[in-house]
Design an enzyme around this catalytic site. Structure first.
Site, mmCIF file in Angstrom:
data_model
loop_
_atom_site.group_PDB
_atom_site.id
_atom_site.type_symbol
_atom_site.label_atom_id
_atom_site.label_comp_id
_atom_site.label_asym_id
_atom_site.label_seq_id
_atom_site.Cartn_x
_atom_site.Cartn_y
_atom_site.Cartn_z
ATOM 1 N N HIS A 43 -13.382 -23.810 -14.690
ATOM 2 C CA HIS A 43 -11.644 -23.002 -14.087
ATOM 3 C C HIS A 43 -12.284 -21.894 -13.375
ATOM 4 C CE1 HIS A 43 -8.546 -25.556 -16.730
ATOM 5 N NE2 HIS A 43 -10.144 -26.324 -16.366
ATOM 6 N N GLU B 149 -10.699 -18.945 -13.074
ATOM 7 C CA GLU B 149 -10.663 -17.689 -13.847
ATOM 8 C C GLU B 149 -12.203 -17.435 -14.758
ATOM 9 O OE1 GLU B 149 -6.103 -19.760 -14.014
ATOM 10 O OE2 GLU B 149 -8.306 -20.484 -13.395
ATOM 11 N N CYS C 155 -4.511 -21.635 -18.029
ATOM 12 C CA CYS C 155 -4.306 -23.094 -19.281
ATOM 13 C C CYS C 155 -4.618 -22.578 -20.729
ATOM 14 C CB CYS C 155 -5.498 -23.929 -18.513
ATOM 15 S SG CYS C 155 -7.242 -23.384 -18.751
ATOM 16 N N CYS D 292 -8.613 -20.683 -20.087
ATOM 17 C CA CYS D 292 -8.356 -18.906 -19.406
ATOM 18 C C CYS D 292 -7.708 -18.498 -20.205
ATOM 19 C CB CYS D 292 -7.583 -19.491 -18.070
ATOM 20 S SG CYS D 292 -9.142 -21.006 -17.246
#
Length: 157
Positions: free
Chosen positions: A61, A63, A91, A94
């Site tokens: 991801h 992040e 999420c 993250c």
């Protein structure tokens, strides 16, 4: 300081525009267009976009990648002076990474009704039961951040 914009010289909207530029780069390799950056001491120290499709890594991801790069750049996982900027609400993975990295501030654009863990479904970033809490600024350029995601998924249906 180089050519990197500084936090003192840019506001939240300007920082989010940099994250949106990263998000657009994800589309080139069929990844969900989410972009993130880490700012420390007024300097952008890392800037990434989703790479799950590109790398086959479920943890890739934007992040997570931006936090990893920031830690490598700074030589420490303690990012207690960092601001994480993301086009989409983090999420659980993250948000958890931001807590574990001791991130000071999280700024995000669009809320995520399916996985949002900063305000929408959970609030991991401000849960007093955890060992760290981060300040949260939400909804920065939310329409633009949401539109890039809406358009991406509409084109795939």
């Amino acid at each position: 300081m180089g050519s990197n914009p500084t936090l003192s010289a840019m506001n939240d909207n300007q920082a989010m525009r940099l994250a949106l530029a990263e998000a657009r780069a994800a589309i080139e390799h069929e990844d969900v267009p989410v972009g993130a950056l880490v700012i420390v001491g007024g300097e952008v120290v890392s800037s990434r976009h989703n790479e799950r499709q590109l790398t086959g890594d479920p943890t890739a991801h934007a992040e997570i990648l931006a936090l990893r790069d920031a830690a490598a750049q700074l030589g420490t996982w303690h990012l207690d002076e960092a601001t994480l900027v993301s086009t989409l609400e983090p999420c659980p993975m993250c948000a958890g990474a931001a807590v574990n990295a001791r991130v000071k501030h999280v700024i995000f654009g669009a809320h995520d009704p399916k996985a949002g863990s900063a305000e929408t479904l959970y609030n991991l970033l401000a849960d007093p039961r955890l060992n760290h809490q981060a300040n949260i600024t939400s909804g920065v350029l939310a329409d633009e951040c949401g539109e890039i995601l809406t358009r991406f998924f509409a084109e795939r249906r």
